[in-house]
Design a protein around this motif. Structure first.
Motif, PDB file in Angstrom:
ATOM      1  N   GLU A  48       3.318 -16.935 -28.424  1.00 46.60           N
ATOM      2  CA  GLU A  48       4.072 -17.764 -27.466  1.00 46.60           C
ATOM      3  C   GLU A  48       4.458 -16.962 -26.227  1.00 46.60           C
ATOM      4  OE1 GLU A  48       5.185 -16.663 -30.353  1.00 46.60           O
ATOM      5  OE2 GLU A  48       7.369 -16.691 -30.561  1.00 46.60           O
ATOM      6  N   GLN A  49       4.134 -15.660 -26.252  1.00 50.88           N
ATOM      7  CA  GLN A  49       4.523 -14.809 -25.126  1.00 50.88           C
ATOM      8  C   GLN A  49       3.988 -15.352 -23.795  1.00 50.88           C
ATOM      9  OE1 GLN A  49       3.561 -10.694 -25.639  1.00 50.88           O
ATOM     10  NE2 GLN A  49       5.200 -10.074 -24.273  1.00 50.88           N
ATOM     11  N   LYS A  50       2.800 -16.008 -23.860  1.00 54.04           N
ATOM     12  CA  LYS A  50       2.196 -16.500 -22.619  1.00 54.04           C
ATOM     13  C   LYS A  50       3.049 -17.590 -21.966  1.00 54.04           C
ATOM     14  CE  LYS A  50      -0.872 -19.442 -25.305  1.00 54.04           C
ATOM     15  NZ  LYS A  50      -2.210 -19.682 -25.746  1.00 54.04           N
ATOM     16  N   TYR A  51       3.936 -18.187 -22.750  1.00 56.27           N
ATOM     17  CA  TYR A  51       4.793 -19.242 -22.181  1.00 56.27           C
ATOM     18  C   TYR A  51       6.118 -18.689 -21.646  1.00 56.27           C
ATOM     19  CZ  TYR A  51       1.561 -22.153 -24.832  1.00 56.27           C
ATOM     20  OH  TYR A  51       0.436 -22.727 -25.340  1.00 56.27           O
ATOM     21  N   PHE A  52       6.374 -17.416 -21.939  1.00 56.35           N
ATOM     22  CA  PHE A  52       7.646 -16.829 -21.491  1.00 56.35           C
ATOM     23  C   PHE A  52       7.662 -16.736 -19.961  1.00 56.35           C
ATOM     24  CE2 PHE A  52       8.591 -14.216 -25.602  1.00 56.35           C
ATOM     25  CZ  PHE A  52       8.780 -15.412 -26.277  1.00 56.35           C
ATOM     26  N   GLY A  53       8.825 -16.952 -19.411  1.00 50.61           N
ATOM     27  CA  GLY A  53       8.978 -16.793 -17.962  1.00 50.61           C
ATOM     28  C   GLY A  53       8.576 -18.027 -17.183  1.00 50.61           C
ATOM     29  N   GLY A  54       7.896 -18.979 -17.832  1.00 51.12           N
ATOM     30  CA  GLY A  54       7.475 -20.192 -17.137  1.00 51.12           C
ATOM     31  C   GLY A  54       8.622 -21.199 -17.038  1.00 51.12           C
ATOM     32  N   ASN A  55       8.371 -22.258 -16.305  1.00 57.44           N
ATOM     33  CA  ASN A  55       9.398 -23.294 -16.188  1.00 57.44           C
ATOM     34  C   ASN A  55       8.995 -24.466 -17.082  1.00 57.44           C
ATOM     35  OD1 ASN A  55      11.255 -25.196 -15.486  1.00 57.44           O
ATOM     36  ND2 ASN A  55      11.056 -24.886 -13.269  1.00 57.44           N
ATOM     37  N   ALA A  56       9.814 -24.735 -18.088  1.00 57.21           N
ATOM     38  CA  ALA A  56       9.487 -25.790 -19.033  1.00 57.21           C
ATOM     39  C   ALA A  56       9.825 -27.179 -18.492  1.00 57.21           C
ATOM     40  CB  ALA A  56      10.235 -25.544 -20.337  1.00 57.21           C
ATOM     41  N   TRP A  57      10.490 -27.207 -17.346  1.00 59.00           N
ATOM     42  CA  TRP A  57      10.995 -28.508 -16.857  1.00 59.00           C
ATOM     43  C   TRP A  57      10.191 -29.073 -15.682  1.00 59.00           C
ATOM     44  CZ3 TRP A  57      13.817 -25.262 -19.692  1.00 59.00           C
ATOM     45  CH2 TRP A  57      14.634 -25.822 -20.670  1.00 59.00           C
ATOM     46  N   THR A  58       8.990 -28.529 -15.468  1.00 55.33           N
ATOM     47  CA  THR A  58       8.179 -29.076 -14.357  1.00 55.33           C
ATOM     48  C   THR A  58       7.064 -29.925 -14.933  1.00 55.33           C
ATOM     49  OG1 THR A  58       6.846 -27.085 -14.427  1.00 55.33           O
ATOM     50  CG2 THR A  58       8.545 -27.182 -12.720  1.00 55.33           C
ATOM     51  N   GLY A  59       6.945 -31.093 -14.476  1.00 53.52           N
ATOM     52  CA  GLY A  59       5.903 -32.065 -14.781  1.00 53.52           C
ATOM     53  C   GLY A  59       5.103 -31.834 -16.045  1.00 53.52           C
ATOM     54  N   ASP A  60       3.809 -31.557 -15.846  1.00 55.58           N
ATOM     55  CA  ASP A  60       2.881 -31.496 -16.961  1.00 55.58           C
ATOM     56  C   ASP A  60       2.851 -30.072 -17.539  1.00 55.58           C
ATOM     57  OD1 ASP A  60       1.027 -32.391 -18.717  1.00 55.58           O
ATOM     58  OD2 ASP A  60      -0.680 -31.978 -17.377  1.00 55.58           O
TER      59      ASP A  60
END
Lengths: 644, 333
Positions: B208-220
């Motif tokens: 799941e490290q690849k999802y770290f730092g991203g914004n979970a609240w933007t569109g798709d």
């Protein structure tokens, strides 16, 4: 004493000895044969009931029910007591004392075997040095022999304590281990037989490095092999209590004793204990030598015991260095077996006992380094290295502080609020495994560096590539430490399962310094110019006390960790199978546990000092006889004239 | 040894001792420095202390006698742990650190024969000699040591009104299994059902490290981040975990200081990153009322969230907590 003169007598003697040992070796298999016949008869008699193993899955999941269920123990019917005294404490003390002496008598033969082998190998090159090692081995065996009878007595006390105080539990456990109980007992006979032949045949079979001497060493091999088998068998009982296998959920034996013995924690416990025993044996022998060093009257005696303590310490440290890694593996297996057990040990109820253990481990490494610094005091030329001692000590202090910092802090609610949480934002980082691994690897690497300095302290390097070698060594040590630190910090940013894997390259760095560093250093010392001979006997008394401290720290660690391993079962005699229904099923307060552990250490050392004194008594008697004989021989001889 | 050198040395020493508490105060929350600058100052201070010691000893030719070095080192260690290290550490930890320092300072003084002689000689003179200086120091020693012991005893005997020390089990061992919403969850083997990768399969811990730092609240966003988003809704909305555990999950929510002990700090590497997801599931679902027997003194204000959240919501908020802090749950695979 054997009369070995004459070729024929020698042959007959050797055959007799070999047949006796052969018979003794076969003896333990007798009960196994009988058991197998019994089992076959039972199988033929009726349709067997099958049940699911609590641990083994897939192919070995089901087994034939071959014993009664564990049932529920009832107080007071299944428990005994003496007044209001905790029966558990009596078992605790007798068990610990038996274990101490058991470890001692199993560890010393390992030590003795190595010394005897060195003696034989050295004999051809330098008979005097060969004899020195041989005498050292013989002297240690003498102490072990006295301790052997103490071990047997303590074993008897332990059995009686179980029968009197925990009959229900003992009935269950002896029922499960019935197929191997007599093998264990008979192995003891074999062990005793070999031990006595080994000890009493020492002088008779000593022909330098001839066939008899090699045969004698082979006896030592058998002695150690049997000792290790004995220890493995005893370990299977305790590991079964922690992580049962080979039984169903009701605790019924499923007919395969190997599954019971080969339970999930058996192998790591065995490996940890063998290494622990070896380190403990070295420590106790070093303490014995220090005791003799401090009480020696002549410089010759002092020199002998100074040398002996160094050798013993060295052997102990060889086993101590891999010990933390074996412990780490054991903890990993405990976590993998039951998450609850791991958390109870390292983060929960028993976490503070781990801090006690950490204190002891740090004491061990600091003491070893301190001893090496003191020992260098008797080596001419070591003054060049004095300036590095304080740097090494400072590194050890920093590593110790990280190593000791607990994850669960003892504090008042006011302190908790002032700190802003259960974990401190700075030192809280040292409470987790990444920091601990880094700290212990740093401590071991520092110890190896101290040893490398010790090796070269009274030599001047003469090999032409000395400067290259020094640069290589510096790069090796620095590179290893940078790697250890980097991986320690990196460990905070990755998943736990990967973090655990990082311990491998960290350990590899440490071991590289140990093996490559020491090997290169030894190679550099080839043909080195001696600045002066080691002044054996001239070590400071602080060095001798340090070795005593080392041995006491070993025993304290054993007491603390033994308590920890045992109490992690909480209210279970056999984890999740046989519940402890006695009034003493609660976990002890830390203070009480600390006091009993300290009492155990004190008791052991009191008894051991008695054993040391006994051996000195025998030695004193022998010396007196020799002196009288010398005086008698001198009567009638011409006495040179001299002034008065 | 010139008088100038001695004066210079003592002036530096005094400045060092006086500067420490002032710098500690300056960075202690209300001071003018932020945490980063303060840490840099502390590192600078230590470097300066080492440099000064080197300057005094090697360059000014003023080697301090071991008997003076020992207490001085002890005081420096004490100031370091008591004043410079902020926030203040509990007394039990301070005692451990100072214990290590005391032993090691003694070892330092006795490392070699010359240093031991240097350290012990003045003591031997003080105990044995009969001249006036020896006598005076002997009397002073025999007054000061019992005096210190008496003061310590007096302090210990004084009645104290603070709350007593608690040996709190922060991470008690969980049970083998728990029953949540009439379903048995085996804590050793259970897995988070919302740990799902882009391919719809179970996402191994660490991946799941690849999802770290991203914004979970933007569109798709990928499936995993959708679960994170829903977990975030639970954290900040449905359950309102942030009131206690804080916006940054650091245990400093607006209600946090009303609790004793204060709520867990998930941003600390010693909490959720040391535990399996199932442990966190157990704590969230059962809360304080169902702490195990060993969790003395059972001090937890955590509500049993199984009464307010669905099983799925609990698993999702756990996904969110790990994602937000950037930690991974413990696994043994």
């Amino acid at each position: 004493m054997l009369n070995l003169s004459g070729e024929k007598k020698k042959k007959v003697g050797a055959w007799l000895l070999l047949s006796m040992i052969g018979m003794l070796v076969l003896l333990p298999f007798a009960p196994a044969v009988v058991m197998a016949a019994e089992e076959a008869a039972v199988e033929e008699a009726k349709e067997p009931e099958k049940a699911k193993d609590v641990f083994y899955k897939e192919e070995g999941e089901f087994g034939i029910v071959s014993g009664p269920p564990a049932g529920e123990l009832v107080y007071p019917d299944d428990y005994g007591s003496y007044g209001d005294f905790q029966s558990r404490t009596i078992i605790w003390i007798s068990n610990q004392q038996h274990l101490y002496f058991g470890s001692f008598v199993l560890a010393v033969p390992m030590f003795v075997w190595v010394m005897e082998l060195i003696g034989i190998l050295q004999y051809e090159k330098n008979p005097k040095v060969g004899k020195k090692f041989d005498d050292l081995a013989h002297e240690m065996m003498k102490i072990s022999l006295t301790a052997y009878s103490v071990t047997a007595i303590l074993g008897g006390i332990l059995i009686f304590s179980f029968l009197a105080l925990y009959p229900g539990f003992f009935r269950y456990l002896s029922g499960i281990f019935k197929p191997v109980m007599h093998i264990y007992a008979l192995l003891f006979i074999l062990e005793s037989g070999v031990l006595y032949v080994y000890y009493y045949g020492w002088d008779s079979m000593n022909d330098g490095n001839g066939d008899w001497k090699w045969s004698h060493l082979s006896l030592g091999t058998i002695l150690n092999a049997v000792g290790i088998v004995l220890m493995v068998m005893a370990n299977t009982w305790v590991s079964f209590m922690m992580s049962p296998a080979g039984v169903d959920a009701e605790g019924r034996f499923l007919g395969d004793i190997w599954k019971v013995m080969h339970n999930p924690l058996m192998v790591p416990v065995v490996v940890h204990r063998i290494l622990g025993n070896a380190a403990f044996g070295g420590g106790v022998v070093a303490a014995y030598a220090s005791f003799k060093f401090l009480s020696a009257k002549t410089l010759e005696e002092k020199a002998h015991y100074d040398w002996m303590s160094y050798i013993a310490m060295f052997m102990g440290i060889l086993a101590l260095i891999p010990l933390p890694f074996a412990g780490y593996w054991l903890m990993r297996e405990i976590y993998a077996y039951r998450q609850q057990m791991g958390i109870t040990l390292m983060g929960g109820l028993l976490a503070w006992v781990f801090i006690m253990q950490a204190t002891m481990i740090a004491t061990l490494f600091i003491t070893v380094n301190y001893y090496l610094f003191q020992a260098m005091g008797r080596m001419p030329g070591s003054e060049r290295y004095y300036k590095y001692f304080k740097v090494l000590l400072a590194i050890l202090v920093v590593a110790t502080i990280a190593w000791l910092t607990p994850h669960t802090l003892v504090m008042t609610p006011a302190e908790l609020k002032a700190m802003g949480g259960a974990q401190h934002p700075v030192v809280g980082n040292y409470g987790v495994m990444s920091a601990k691994n880094t700290a212990i690897n740093t401590m071991i690497t520092t110890t190896v560096v101290s040893f490398i300095i010790y090796q070269r302290s009274n030599f001047k390097l003469t090999v032409p590539w000395a400067w290259k070698g020094n640069i290589f060594l510096a790069m090796l040590i620095l590179g290893a430490e940078v790697n250890i630190l980097f991986l320690g910090v990196y460990g905070y940013f990755i998943p736990a399962n990967v973090r655990i894997g990082l311990s491998v390259p960290q350990v590899a760095s440490t071991l590289s310094v140990l093996f490559i560093g020491v090997a290169v250093n030894t190679k550099m010392l080839k043909g080195a110019e001696s600045i002066g001979e080691i002044r054996w006997g001239k070590m400071s008394v602080r060095g001798a006390y340090a070795l005593f401290m080392l041995a006491v720290a070993f025993t304290w660690t054993m007491a603390v960790m033994g308590y920890l391993r045992s109490s992690v079962r909480l209210h279970w005699h056999v984890n999740e199978i046989l519940r402890d229904n006695s009034p003493w099923a609660f976990t002890n307060p830390l203070g009480y546990a600390g006091n009993i552990n300290s009492l155990n250490v004190l008791l052991f050392w009191t008894m051991l000092l008695f054993v040391f004194w006994l051996s000195a008594l025998a030695g004193a008697g022998k010396k007196k006889v020799e002196a009288e004989e010398a005086a008698a021989a001198a009567v009638g001889k011409a006495v040179p004239a001299g002034s008065h | 040894m010139s008088k100038f050198k001695i004066k210079a040395f003592f002036a530096q020493l005094l400045a060092l001792i006086l500067a420490a508490p002032m710098i500690a105060w300056a960075g202690g929350g209300g001071g003018p420095f932020d945490a980063g600058t303060f840490s840099a100052i502390k590192v600078g201070l230590v470097v300066f202390a080492i440099f000064s010691a080197w300057l005094i000893k090697d360059k000014m030719g003023l080697p301090l006698p071991k008997l003076i070095q020992a207490p001085l080192l002890w005081i420096i260690c004490y100031i370091g742990f008591r004043v410079i290290l902020q926030p203040p550490i509990p007394f039990s930890l301070l005692a451990m650190y100072m214990g290590v320092c005391t032993v090691c300072i003694f070892l330092y003084c006795s490392l070699t024969r010359p240093s031991w002689e240097e350290f012990s000689h003045p003591i031997a003179v003080m105990l044995r000699e009969d001249h006036a200086t020896a006598k005076m120091s002997r009397y002073a020693t025999f007054l000061i040591i019992p005096g210190l012991i008496a003061a310590q005893t007096y302090n210990q005997m004084l009645p104290k009104f603070g709350e007593p020390i608690e040996l709190r089990t922060v991470h008690p061992a969980p049970p083998a299994s728990i029953n949540v919403h009439k379903k048995l969850v085996t804590l050793q083997t259970a897995e988070n059902p919302f740990r799902i990768g882009d391919d719809g399969n179970y996402l191994k811990v660490g991946d799941e490290q690849k999802y770290f730092g991203g914004n979970a609240w933007t569109g798709d966003v990928p499936k995993f981040l959708q679960e994170v988003q829903q977990g975030g809704v639970v954290f900040f909305g449905t359950a309102g975990c942030f009131f206690c555990h804080g916006d940054n999950l650091d245990g400093k929510g607006p209600f946090s200081f009303a609790f004793n002990p204060i709520p867990a700090n998930f941003a600390d590497p010693g909490t959720i990153s040391q535990l399996q997801e199932t442990f966190v599931f157990w704590r969230v679902a059962k809360g304080g009322p169902d702490l195990s027997r060993e969790a003395f003194p059972w001090a937890s204000a955590m509500p049993p969230w199984e009464k307010h959240l669905t099983t799925n919501e609990i698993w999702k908020v756990i996904i969110f907590e790990y994602w937000h802090t950037g930690f991974f749950p413990r696994t043994w695979g």
